[in-house]
Design an enzyme around this catalytic site. Structure first.
Site, short mmCIF file in Angstrom:
data_model
loop_
_atom_site.label_atom_id
_atom_site.label_comp_id
_atom_site.label_asym_id
_atom_site.label_seq_id
_atom_site.Cartn_x
_atom_site.Cartn_y
_atom_site.Cartn_z
N CYS A 264 -2.23 1.42 -4.21
CA CYS A 264 -0.99 2.13 -4.55
C CYS A 264 -0.98 2.59 -5.99
O CYS A 264 -0.05 3.25 -6.44
CB CYS A 264 0.26 1.30 -4.22
SG CYS A 264 0.40 -0.24 -5.10
N CYS B 93 0.87 -1.17 0.00
CA CYS B 93 0.00 0.00 0.00
C CYS B 93 0.91 1.23 0.00
O CYS B 93 2.13 1.09 0.03
CB CYS B 93 -1.00 -0.01 1.16
SG CYS B 93 -0.31 0.15 2.81
N CYS C 83 2.88 0.87 -8.07
CA CYS C 83 3.25 -0.54 -7.90
C CYS C 83 3.90 -1.06 -9.17
O CYS C 83 3.30 -0.97 -10.24
CB CYS C 83 2.01 -1.38 -7.58
SG CYS C 83 1.29 -1.02 -5.99
#
Length: 141
Positions: free
Chosen positions: A88, A14, A92
């Protein structure tokens, strides 16, 4: 498998690695009984784990007080069989051939314990489902 052991490996990601990903990692560590290699990281890690997330996990017998937010690295993604993202977005990294899941969960940042408990409980339910998919029996908590 791409993990360094014969265990399946899961990375929870996250943004701040202070709430959702820490709770998920705590549950997976506890519920897998060590049968899964567990990692967590954030694209912009906070200075510390959210104290309300720590409190919420303590209520169900999972201690994450010693955890520290960690920066997301390409190596952590490459070393993991399953990558679970939690808000995210484009931060990511994506590698073809990896198994990705995106868990849409409310962010516990700035929330009180009454708001964090349902997030915690939803994460536990999803972790139990992931263990089932991995063929790993869940330990009692």
């Amino acid at each position: 498998m791409t993990s360094t052991t014969d265990k399946p490996s899961v990375l929870f990601v996250c943004v701040h690695n202070a709430g959702r990903s820490q709770m998920a990692a705590g549950f997976l560590t506890a519920l897998s009984g060590g049968a899964v290699e567990v990692r967590s990281a954030g694209s912009a890690p906070a200075d510390r784990v959210n104290p309300v997330a720590v409190e919420a996990m303590a209520e169900v017998g999972v201690d994450i007080t010693a955890e520290q937010p960690k920066v997301l690295t390409t190596e952590a993604v490459q070393a993991s069989d399953v990558v679970v993202t939690m808000g995210c977005g484009d931060a990511c990294p994506f590698f073809p051939g990896k198994r990705y899941e995106d868990w849409v969960l409310e962010d516990p940042a700035g929330q009180g314990i009454d708001a964090v408990r349902p997030i915690r409980d939803e994460i536990r339910t999803r972790v139990l489902g992931l263990l089932d998919e991995l063929g790993v029996p869940a330990a009692a908590l």
